[in-house]
Write an enzyme that holds these catalytic residues in place. Structure first.
Site, PDB file in Angstrom:
ATOM      1  N   HIS A 189      29.950  44.951  35.094  1.00 14.48           N
ATOM      2  CA  HIS A 189      28.761  45.071  34.253  1.00 14.48           C
ATOM      3  C   HIS A 189      28.254  46.513  34.241  1.00 14.48           C
ATOM      4  O   HIS A 189      27.607  46.943  33.280  1.00 14.48           O
ATOM      5  CB  HIS A 189      27.645  44.155  34.755  1.00 14.48           C
ATOM      6  CG  HIS A 189      27.950  42.701  34.630  1.00 14.48           C
ATOM      7  ND1 HIS A 189      28.650  42.014  35.585  1.00 14.48           N
ATOM      8  CD2 HIS A 189      27.637  41.807  33.666  1.00 14.48           C
ATOM      9  CE1 HIS A 189      28.762  40.747  35.217  1.00 14.48           C
ATOM     10  NE2 HIS A 189      28.165  40.604  34.047  1.00 14.48           N
ATOM     11  N   ASP A 261      35.331  38.965  27.855  1.00  9.93           N
ATOM     12  CA  ASP A 261      34.066  39.103  28.562  1.00  9.93           C
ATOM     13  C   ASP A 261      33.152  39.941  27.664  1.00  9.93           C
ATOM     14  O   ASP A 261      33.581  40.495  26.648  1.00  9.93           O
ATOM     15  CB  ASP A 261      34.273  39.737  29.940  1.00  9.93           C
ATOM     16  CG  ASP A 261      33.212  39.309  30.952  1.00  9.93           C
ATOM     17  OD1 ASP A 261      32.149  38.803  30.537  1.00  9.93           O
ATOM     18  OD2 ASP A 261      33.445  39.468  32.160  1.00  9.93           O
TER      19      ASP A 261
END
Length: 350
Positions: A189, A261
Site C-alpha cells: 500500500h 489489487d
C-alpha cells in the site's frame, strides 16, 4: 461456488470502483451507468448500519442489477463493517486453536466462513475478497495475523474449511495475494516490495493457491503488488504476463477471474499513471481492475478500459455469475441461533 462458473476470460476486462458516501449521489448514478464498470467495492465510510447498507445495496442493484458488490471483510484488522456485524477474529487465531484441537479449529473455520458470508449476503453484499492465502513468516507489515498460518499445510486446511463455509452461504471466494506476500516486510500500500526468492523457494507459497484452485474452491485470484525478480524482474505479479498468463493460467490452469489489487496502491505506481497501470494490468492478463478512493483515477481507468474494448477486440467483463444466489437455508430464528453459537465460540479468540 466452483471456479468453473466463470470461463474463457482471456481478453475480458472491466472495472471495480467505489463511491464516497452512505447513499448514491447523482454523480454516482451517472458514474455507475458506464458499461465498463462491473463491480463496486465498499469501505467503512460507506457503512452506518445493516439497515442503511441494505438500502444502499438495493438502490445500486435497482440501477445496475449486474454489478458485483464487494468488500474486504476478512476479520481482525480488515473488517469494513463492524457495528451490527459479528466482530470476526484475525484468521491467525485459528492456527493457535488448531494446535490444541485440529478438528475443532476446522469446524470453527467453516462456521466463520459461513457467518462472514451470510451476514454480508443478508444485506445485499455479494462477495468479500477472502481468503488470505499468504503464509505468515512474522516479517510482513501488511499480512501478519491476516494469514491462516505459518506453513502451507495449516493455511490449506483452515482456508479450505473457511471457503466451504463461504460457499455454504452462497459466496464465491477470491484467494489473495498470489503468489504470496507473507515473506517480505514492505507494505505494498505504501511501497514497492521486492521478494528475492527463487521460483523453487516460492513454490511453498504458491501451494495454498494451487491446492484450493485444484479443488475448485477459488472463483477469483488477486495477485500481489510485489516484484519477484527471479521470475520477472521488471513487473509486479499483477502486471506480469509471466505470472498471470504463463504460470497462473497455463501452468496452474486457473480459469477464474483475475482481480487486480488496488491500482491506487503505491506498489502499482512503478508503471506510471492510471492509464498506464490499467494498460499494464490488462496486457498482463487481469480481468477486473480495482481502483479505489479516487474518482478521478477511476475515471481514467474506465477510459483506458473503454479504449481497449473499442479498439482491440476485447470483451466487456461481467461478474454477475459471482453474485449468488444467497443460500438462505435457515429462517431468521435458526440463523440467529447459529450465529449466537459461533459468537460464543469466538469469546476465547478475540
Amino acid at each position: 461456488m466452483p471456479q468453473s462458473v466463470m470461463h474463457n476470460l482471456n481478453q475480458h476486462v472491466g472495472v471495480v470502483a467505489d463511491i464516497e458516501g452512505t447513499e448514491l449521489t447523482a454523480a454516482d448514478r451517472e458514474f455507475l451507468q458506464q458499461p465498463e464498470i462491473c463491480g463496486l467495492i465498499f469501505f467503512a465510510r460507506n457503512y452506518q448500519s445493516p439497515q442503511q447498507l441494505k438500502a444502499l445495496t438495493s438502490d445500486i442493484l435497482s440501477l445496475r442489477p449486474d454489478l458485483l458488490l464487494c468488500v474486504d471483510q476478512e476479520g481482525g484488522r480488515v473488517q469494513r463493517f463492524r457495528e451490527g456485524f459479528t466482530r470476526l477474529p484475525p484468521m491467525l487465531a485459528l492456527e493457535k486453536e488448531s494446535q490444541h484441537n485440529r478438528e475443532q479449529a476446522l469446524t470453527l473455520a467453516h462456521e466463520l466462513g459461513w457467518l462472514m458470508a451470510a451476514e454480508l449476503r443478508k444485506q445485499g453484499v455479494h462477495l468479500s475478497f477472502a481468503p488470505v492465502l499468504d503464509i505468515e513468516t512474522d516479517v510482513s507489515q501488511v499480512i501478519g495475523d491476516r494469514a491462516f498460518g505459518h506453513d502451507a499445510v495449516t493455511v490449506i486446511a483452515l482456508a479450505s474449511a473457511f471457503v466451504r463455509g463461504m460457499n455454504e452461504a452462497g459466496m464465491a471466494a477470491v484467494g489473495k495475494h498470489f503468489p504470496g506476500h507473507g515473506a517480505i516486510a514492505a507494505d505494498s500500500h505504501l511501497a514497492l516490495p521486492v521478494d528475492p526468492r527463487s521460483r523453487i523457494e516460492l513454490n511453498d507459497d504458491i501451494e495454498p493457491f494451487q491446492t484450493l484452485m485444484s479443488a475448485g474452491l477459488l472463483a477469483g485470484i488477486m495477485p500481489a503488488h510485489v516484484i519477484y525478480p527471479a521470475v520477472d524482474s521488471d513487473n509486479t505479479a499483477g502486471f506480469s504476463a509471466q505470472w498471470l498468463q504463463n504460470i497462473l493460467r497455463t501452468e496452474l490452469q486457473f480459469n477464474g477471474v483475475i482481480f487486480s489489487d488496488d491500482l491506487s496502491m503505491a506498489g502499482a505506481a512503478s508503471v506510471g499513471g492510471y492509464g498506464e497501470r490499467a494498460a499494464c494490468a490488462m496486457n498482463a492478463g487481469a480481468n477486473a481492475l480495482l481502483v479505489c478512493n479516487d474518482r478521478a483515477a477511476a475515471t481514467e481507468v474506465v477510459a483506458a478500459v473503454g479504449k481497449q474494448l473499442n479498439t482491440s477486440g476485447w470483451q466487456r467483463l461481467s461478474l454477475a455469475a459471482l453474485q449468488g444466489p444467497f443460500n438462505r437455508a435457515e429462517n431468521d430464528e435458526q440463523f440467529n441461533q447459529r450465529r449466537s453459537l459461533i459468537q460464543q465460540q469466538l469469546l476465547n479468540l478475540l
